[in-house]
Design an enzyme around this catalytic site. Structure first.
Site, PDB file in Angstrom:
ATOM      1  N   HIS A 159       0.951  -1.520  -0.346  1.00  0.00           N
ATOM      2  CA  HIS A 159      -0.175   0.135  -0.179  1.00  0.00           C
ATOM      3  C   HIS A 159       0.899   1.423  -0.385  1.00  0.00           C
ATOM      4  CE1 HIS A 159      -2.834  -3.613   0.827  1.00  0.00           C
ATOM      5  NE2 HIS A 159      -3.879  -1.770   0.629  1.00  0.00           N
ATOM      6  N   PHE A 201       2.919   4.814  -2.688  1.00  0.00           N
ATOM      7  CA  PHE A 201       2.577   5.254  -4.142  1.00  0.00           C
ATOM      8  C   PHE A 201       1.973   5.009  -4.885  1.00  0.00           C
ATOM      9  CE2 PHE A 201       3.771   8.820  -7.285  1.00  0.00           C
ATOM     10  CZ  PHE A 201       2.523   9.406  -6.991  1.00  0.00           C
ATOM     11  N   ARG A 202       2.993   4.024  -5.594  1.00  0.00           N
ATOM     12  CA  ARG A 202       2.590   2.945  -6.726  1.00  0.00           C
ATOM     13  C   ARG A 202       1.598   2.176  -7.103  1.00  0.00           C
ATOM     14  NH1 ARG A 202       6.876   2.754 -10.131  1.00  0.00           N
ATOM     15  NH2 ARG A 202       8.972   2.894  -8.640  1.00  0.00           N
ATOM     16  N   HIS A 203       0.941   2.065  -5.741  1.00  0.00           N
ATOM     17  CA  HIS A 203       0.235   1.156  -5.870  1.00  0.00           C
ATOM     18  C   HIS A 203      -1.393   2.511  -6.223  1.00  0.00           C
ATOM     19  CE1 HIS A 203      -4.052  -0.700  -4.916  1.00  0.00           C
ATOM     20  NE2 HIS A 203      -3.861   0.037  -3.693  1.00  0.00           N
ATOM     21  N   ASP A 205      -5.741   5.558  -0.929  1.00  0.00           N
ATOM     22  CA  ASP A 205      -5.093   4.357   0.154  1.00  0.00           C
ATOM     23  C   ASP A 205      -3.858   5.959   1.326  1.00  0.00           C
ATOM     24  OD1 ASP A 205      -6.267   1.393   0.338  1.00  0.00           O
ATOM     25  OD2 ASP A 205      -4.467   1.120  -1.293  1.00  0.00           O
ATOM     26  N   ASP A 210      -9.362  -0.799  -7.588  1.00  0.00           N
ATOM     27  CA  ASP A 210      -8.043  -1.411  -6.681  1.00  0.00           C
ATOM     28  C   ASP A 210      -7.197  -2.365  -6.713  1.00  0.00           C
ATOM     29  OD1 ASP A 210      -6.970  -0.321  -4.048  1.00  0.00           O
ATOM     30  OD2 ASP A 210      -8.818  -1.320  -3.010  1.00  0.00           O
TER      31      ASP A 210
HETATM   32 ZN   LIG Z   1      -5.610   0.126  -2.577  1.00  0.00          ZN
END
Ligand SMILES: [Zn+2]
Length: 483
Positions: free
Chosen positions: A230, A232-234, A271, A381
């Site tokens: 979880h 920044f790339r996600h 997130d 997501d």
């Molecule tokens: Zn997420």
């Protein structure tokens, strides 16, 4: 060169944060620990010399090294030291502390006690982070590929700052679900996000100043923690997949500018400040987030509150030129979108959407449209398996690493832990077969009843299911000695 070698130490580092990367620093053999620390902070791209920051350098085996000339002996590129920098949560996290301020309705809480608890949680997390270097298949070992050329140049409109200019090939690629998010550095991801805001027309429609948009995106990036999954790339992946779905299915043509801003803002913020431990942990460990939000989706509530705390600040408020009534609708849509990412609501949302699909979906119905936006965010997501296998698979390792760390912590603390997070029970193939078969395929097939051209999204997911089923069979055969 010989003179340099005799008076300077050259240190090769692996920066272990949301976007692991290699750095090299040099310091004089007469350098003080403070000077070396400043060099390490610069290598980790942390400015402003934060006093509370914890700077840790360790070997690949997890042995901590003193930050001094004697401690950091010159190493080689093949044997990099791992640099972890943890900013003090109370210094770094002004968004989170703003959320906990009396201003937003926590007047009777003892803030200093809460902050002390947060600090000890931070210390616990720190201890767990140390283990990372010892684990196999950690994301830091992923070597990004460079398949698409990029051109960076000064745009005449913003002479004072460099602006990325993307090739037509990259822009076309960005609109597809096969986009490889591992290739891009943080600044490039920020520029790609900026591009999506511009291309979807929300910058023009809502009179968003580009410098404000950039500061907003930067604040969002800074609001993500360096979790295995979880991070920044996600956040970038989810936003890009949403963008890819809009273009692939052409649903973009049926959405209003407000719908598009809801999707963009909800995806980038969905997130924010994720602590790397899920809702069940928050509730069982009776964390501050569980207390503040009364056990109701504590994480998603927090992500959303952090996003709106960023938007409260004039420098980062991309919504300052939006009329009040439109703003209220957009805020409502963003809140619903972020709260929809709590998997505890998965079954309810799916049955609601199924009802609308059965009746014949109507874009003109505000409730139905809102449900569709929530579903698109959910689809994005959980979409890693939509991407090509070599892009998707490292994310499984990242997620399992985060899960295992949580369960390890829960076991040590005597808290309940979920079997799907237990490193002694979970196999990658088993986890994926269940998740793809029971969550992803029903979700995307339902969406295919409402959106056109969902095949480019469903087909790779079905291929991934076949791949993991085969892997699962092989693992079973290996476990029984081929009998
Ligand atoms: Zn997420």
């Amino acid at each position: 060169m010989a003179a340099t070698a005799s008076t300077c130490s050259r240190i090769y580092l692996l920066i272990n944060d949301g976007s692991p990367r290699n750095e090299t620093i040099e310091f004089a053999k007469s350098a003080s620990p403070e000077e070396i620390r400043a060099g390490l902070l610069a290598a980790a791209e942390i400015g402003g010399e934060p006093k509370g920051a914890i700077v840790k350098v360790s070997t690949k085996d997890g042995v901590l090294l003193p930050v001094s000339v004697d401690g950091l002996t010159p190493n080689s590129e093949d044997n990099r030291y791992i640099l972890n920098v943890k900013k003090d949560s109370l210094i770094k996290n002004d968004a989170a502390s703003a959320v906990m301020s009396p201003e937003i309705g926590t007047a009777n809480l003892d803030l200093s006690a809460l902050k002390a608890t947060l600090k000890s949680l931070e210390a616990d997390l720190d201890g767990l982070t140390e283990k990372k270097g010892q684990l196999a298949n950690i994301p830091t070992q992923h070597t990004p590929k460079r398949a698409v050329k990029r051109v960076s140049q000064i745009d005449p409109r913003y002479m004072s700052q460099p602006k990325y200019v993307f090739t037509d090939e990259t822009i076309k690629y960005l609109k597809t679900p096969t986009f490889d998010p591992w290739q891009w550095q943080e600044n490039e991801m920020l520029a790609l996000l900026e591009f999506m805001f511009v291309e979807l027309g929300v910058v023009d429609e809502f009179k968003i100043d580009i410098p404000v948009l950039r500061k907003f995106l930067q604040a969002v990036k800074d609001g993500y923690n360096a979790n295995p999954f979880h991070n920044f790339r996600h956040c970038f992946c989810v936003t890009q997949m949403m963008y890819g779905i809009l273009h692939t299915t052409k649903v973009v043509e049926k959405l209003t500018p407000a719908d598009k801003l809801i999707l963009l803002a909800a995806c980038v913020g969905h997130d924010l400040d994720h602590p790397g431990f899920n809702n069940a942990y928050q509730v069982n460990a009776r964390t501050d987030l569980a207390i503040i939000y009364n056990d109701v989706s504590p994480l998603e509530m927090h992500h959303c509150a952090v996003l709106f705390t960023i938007l409260k600040h004039p420098d980062t408020n991309i919504m300052s030129n939006i009329p009040d009534s439109t703003y209220r609708d957009i805020r409502k849509g963003i809140i619903r979108g972020i709260l929809a990412t709590d998997m505890a609501k998965h079954a309810d949302l799916l049955s609601q959407m199924k009802k609308y699909a059965d009746e014949g979906f109507k874009y003109s119905d505000a409730e139905q449209k809102s449900c569709l936006l929530q579903m698109i965010i959910k689809c994005a997501d959980v979409s890693n398996e939509v991407r090509p296998p070599d892009v998707a698979e490292p994310w499984v390792d990242c997620l399992l690493e985060e899960f295992f760390e949580q369960a390890d912590h829960e076991k040590a603390a005597g808290l309940p832990f979920a079997p799907f997070m237990d490193r002694e029970k979970v196999t990658k193939a088993g986890a994926q077969v269940g998740f793809i078969g029971f969550v992803l395929i029903p979700l995307y097939e339902l969406m295919a009843r409402v959106l056109d051209n969902m095949d480019p999204i469903i087909t790779p997911v079905k291929q991934a299911l076949a791949y993991y089923k085969e892997l699962q069979e092989k693992e079973k055969a290996a476990a029984t000695g081929g009998k």
